[in-house]
Design a protein around this motif. Structure first.
Motif, PDB file in Angstrom:
ATOM      1  N   LEU A 180     -18.156   0.970  -5.251  1.00 22.12           N
ATOM      2  CA  LEU A 180     -17.087   1.822  -4.718  1.00 22.12           C
ATOM      3  C   LEU A 180     -16.317   1.100  -3.610  1.00 22.12           C
ATOM      4  CD1 LEU A 180     -18.891   5.292  -4.591  1.00 22.12           C
ATOM      5  CD2 LEU A 180     -17.050   4.592  -6.142  1.00 22.12           C
ATOM      6  N   LEU A 181     -17.047   0.387  -2.773  1.00 19.89           N
ATOM      7  CA  LEU A 181     -16.413  -0.376  -1.699  1.00 19.89           C
ATOM      8  C   LEU A 181     -15.508  -1.469  -2.276  1.00 19.89           C
ATOM      9  CD1 LEU A 181     -16.128  -0.944   1.332  1.00 19.89           C
ATOM     10  CD2 LEU A 181     -18.140  -2.418   1.147  1.00 19.89           C
ATOM     11  N   ASN A 182     -15.997  -2.166  -3.295  1.00 24.37           N
ATOM     12  CA  ASN A 182     -15.188  -3.202  -3.942  1.00 24.37           C
ATOM     13  C   ASN A 182     -13.940  -2.605  -4.591  1.00 24.37           C
ATOM     14  OD1 ASN A 182     -17.025  -5.155  -3.174  1.00 24.37           O
ATOM     15  ND2 ASN A 182     -18.085  -5.204  -5.147  1.00 24.37           N
ATOM     16  N   ALA A 183     -14.117  -1.456  -5.241  1.00 30.16           N
ATOM     17  CA  ALA A 183     -12.981  -0.788  -5.880  1.00 30.16           C
ATOM     18  C   ALA A 183     -11.960  -0.361  -4.824  1.00 30.16           C
ATOM     19  CB  ALA A 183     -13.452   0.410  -6.691  1.00 30.16           C
ATOM     20  N   ALA A 184     -12.462   0.147  -3.696  1.00 31.72           N
ATOM     21  CA  ALA A 184     -11.556   0.565  -2.622  1.00 31.72           C
ATOM     22  C   ALA A 184     -10.798  -0.641  -2.066  1.00 31.72           C
ATOM     23  CB  ALA A 184     -12.332   1.267  -1.513  1.00 31.72           C
ATOM     24  N   ARG A 185     -11.494  -1.764  -1.908  1.00 29.43           N
ATOM     25  CA  ARG A 185     -10.826  -2.984  -1.428  1.00 29.43           C
ATOM     26  C   ARG A 185      -9.778  -3.461  -2.426  1.00 29.43           C
ATOM     27  NH1 ARG A 185     -16.205  -5.988   0.807  1.00 29.43           N
ATOM     28  NH2 ARG A 185     -16.324  -4.868   2.780  1.00 29.43           N
ATOM     29  N   ASP A 186     -10.126  -3.400  -3.721  1.00 26.47           N
ATOM     30  CA  ASP A 186      -9.168  -3.798  -4.756  1.00 26.47           C
ATOM     31  C   ASP A 186      -7.924  -2.905  -4.726  1.00 26.47           C
ATOM     32  OD1 ASP A 186     -10.919  -5.782  -5.523  1.00 26.47           O
ATOM     33  OD2 ASP A 186     -11.646  -4.714  -7.316  1.00 26.47           O
ATOM     34  N   ARG A 187      -8.145  -1.585  -4.587  1.00 22.37           N
ATOM     35  CA  ARG A 187      -7.007  -0.654  -4.493  1.00 22.37           C
ATOM     36  C   ARG A 187      -6.160  -0.949  -3.262  1.00 22.37           C
ATOM     37  NH1 ARG A 187     -10.778   3.116  -6.098  1.00 22.37           N
ATOM     38  NH2 ARG A 187     -11.018   3.872  -3.969  1.00 22.37           N
ATOM     39  N   GLU A 188      -6.839  -1.202  -2.155  1.00 23.82           N
ATOM     40  CA  GLU A 188      -6.117  -1.512  -0.910  1.00 23.82           C
ATOM     41  C   GLU A 188      -5.289  -2.785  -1.079  1.00 23.82           C
ATOM     42  OE1 GLU A 188      -7.148  -2.634   3.713  1.00 23.82           O
ATOM     43  OE2 GLU A 188      -8.597  -1.462   2.568  1.00 23.82           O
ATOM     44  N   GLN A 189      -5.864  -3.792  -1.718  1.00 24.22           N
ATOM     45  CA  GLN A 189      -5.136  -5.043  -1.956  1.00 24.22           C
ATOM     46  C   GLN A 189      -3.957  -4.809  -2.900  1.00 24.22           C
ATOM     47  OE1 GLN A 189      -5.474  -7.990  -0.448  1.00 24.22           O
ATOM     48  NE2 GLN A 189      -3.699  -8.707  -1.593  1.00 24.22           N
ATOM     49  N   GLN A 206      -2.348  -2.010  -3.330  1.00 28.62           N
ATOM     50  CA  GLN A 206      -1.330  -1.259  -2.591  1.00 28.62           C
ATOM     51  C   GLN A 206      -0.557  -2.174  -1.643  1.00 28.62           C
ATOM     52  OE1 GLN A 206      -3.553   1.931  -0.786  1.00 28.62           O
ATOM     53  NE2 GLN A 206      -3.158   3.323  -2.498  1.00 28.62           N
ATOM     54  N   ALA A 207      -1.273  -3.077  -0.988  1.00 39.25           N
ATOM     55  CA  ALA A 207      -0.599  -4.012  -0.084  1.00 39.25           C
ATOM     56  C   ALA A 207       0.369  -4.898  -0.862  1.00 39.25           C
ATOM     57  CB  ALA A 207      -1.624  -4.859   0.663  1.00 39.25           C
ATOM     58  N   THR A 208      -0.055  -5.359  -2.035  1.00 41.22           N
ATOM     59  CA  THR A 208       0.812  -6.180  -2.876  1.00 41.22           C
ATOM     60  C   THR A 208       2.021  -5.369  -3.335  1.00 41.22           C
ATOM     61  OG1 THR A 208      -1.072  -7.476  -3.623  1.00 41.22           O
ATOM     62  CG2 THR A 208       0.895  -7.557  -4.986  1.00 41.22           C
ATOM     63  N   PHE A 209       1.771  -4.131  -3.762  1.00 40.62           N
ATOM     64  CA  PHE A 209       2.862  -3.254  -4.199  1.00 40.62           C
ATOM     65  C   PHE A 209       3.843  -3.009  -3.064  1.00 40.62           C
ATOM     66  CE2 PHE A 209       4.624   1.033  -4.421  1.00 40.62           C
ATOM     67  CZ  PHE A 209       5.344   0.934  -5.592  1.00 40.62           C
ATOM     68  N   HIS A 210       3.338  -2.712  -1.882  1.00 39.46           N
ATOM     69  CA  HIS A 210       4.210  -2.439  -0.738  1.00 39.46           C
ATOM     70  C   HIS A 210       5.021  -3.684  -0.358  1.00 39.46           C
ATOM     71  CE1 HIS A 210       3.044   1.649  -0.013  1.00 39.46           C
ATOM     72  NE2 HIS A 210       1.760   1.328   0.058  1.00 39.46           N
ATOM     73  N   ALA A 211       4.401  -4.836  -0.430  1.00 38.08           N
ATOM     74  CA  ALA A 211       5.125  -6.078  -0.127  1.00 38.08           C
ATOM     75  C   ALA A 211       6.243  -6.304  -1.147  1.00 38.08           C
ATOM     76  CB  ALA A 211       4.173  -7.262  -0.104  1.00 38.08           C
ATOM     77  N   ALA A 212       5.926  -6.068  -2.421  1.00 35.33           N
ATOM     78  CA  ALA A 212       6.942  -6.231  -3.470  1.00 35.33           C
ATOM     79  C   ALA A 212       8.050  -5.207  -3.298  1.00 35.33           C
ATOM     80  CB  ALA A 212       6.302  -6.104  -4.850  1.00 35.33           C
ATOM     81  N   ALA A 213       7.689  -3.974  -2.974  1.00 36.42           N
ATOM     82  CA  ALA A 213       8.689  -2.923  -2.767  1.00 36.42           C
ATOM     83  C   ALA A 213       9.574  -3.252  -1.566  1.00 36.42           C
ATOM     84  CB  ALA A 213       8.003  -1.569  -2.573  1.00 36.42           C
ATOM     85  N   ALA A 214       8.982  -3.769  -0.510  1.00 36.14           N
ATOM     86  CA  ALA A 214       9.764  -4.142   0.672  1.00 36.14           C
ATOM     87  C   ALA A 214      10.715  -5.283   0.347  1.00 36.14           C
ATOM     88  CB  ALA A 214       8.838  -4.535   1.814  1.00 36.14           C
ATOM     89  N   ALA A 215      10.244  -6.257  -0.418  1.00 30.99           N
ATOM     90  CA  ALA A 215      11.113  -7.374  -0.815  1.00 30.99           C
ATOM     91  C   ALA A 215      12.254  -6.876  -1.699  1.00 30.99           C
ATOM     92  CB  ALA A 215      10.303  -8.441  -1.545  1.00 30.99           C
ATOM     93  N   GLU A 216      11.944  -5.988  -2.626  1.00 33.44           N
ATOM     94  CA  GLU A 216      12.975  -5.426  -3.503  1.00 33.44           C
ATOM     95  C   GLU A 216      13.987  -4.606  -2.703  1.00 33.44           C
ATOM     96  OE1 GLU A 216      13.313  -2.571  -7.423  1.00 33.44           O
ATOM     97  OE2 GLU A 216      11.409  -3.529  -6.983  1.00 33.44           O
ATOM     98  N   LEU A 217      13.494  -3.859  -1.741  1.00 28.73           N
ATOM     99  CA  LEU A 217      14.383  -3.070  -0.885  1.00 28.73           C
ATOM    100  C   LEU A 217      15.311  -3.984  -0.096  1.00 28.73           C
ATOM    101  CD1 LEU A 217      15.185  -0.302   0.226  1.00 28.73           C
ATOM    102  CD2 LEU A 217      13.373  -0.547   1.924  1.00 28.73           C
TER     103      LEU A 217
END
Length: 123
Positions: free
Chosen positions: A34-43, A45-56
């Motif tokens: 569960l901890l690994n899955a949470a870290r993967d989701r967090e990573q 999300q961070a990648t998605f947010h970075a891509a969204a910020a770059a696109e914006l």
């Protein structure tokens, strides 16, 4: 008999302890998963947010470029309208001058031009 009973209790306790250890290990593995899955989701999300910020950022730059192009087009259109108005005014002046020149030269040209007898009169 008491000894046999005590041995059975010890064996039962050992089995219970072994089962508890296995359950604890399984719970630990599940918690780690569960901890690994949470870290993967967090990573992710961070990648998605970075891509969204770059696109914006790119979209904002495109909007700024489009606004600049629109302003330049509007300025070009205004300049073209001003040039058209100037050319129209020049055309109007030329037409007026041509009309005046035609009026002034027509009577004089008629007086100076020899009259041409018609073909019907000369025969």
């Amino acid at each position: 008999m008491a000894r046999a009973k005590a041995e059975r209790q010890v064996e039962a306790l050992q089995r219970a302890l072994s089962a508890e250890r296995q359950a604890t290990l399984a719970a630990g593995e599940q918690a780690q998963a569960l901890l690994n899955a949470a870290r993967d989701r967090e990573q992710a999300q961070a990648t998605f947010h970075a891509a969204a910020a770059a696109e914006l950022t790119l979209e904002r730059e495109r909007i700024a470029d489009l606004r600049a192009a629109l302003e330049a087009s509007a300025a070009d259109a205004a300049a073209a309208r001003a040039q058209i108005a100037t050319l129209q005014a020049s055309l109007d002046r030329l037409a007026t001058l041509a009309e005046l020149a035609t009026r002034k030269t027509t009577p004089a040209a008629r007086k100076r031009a020899p009259s041409t007898p018609s073909l019907a009169r000369t025969r």
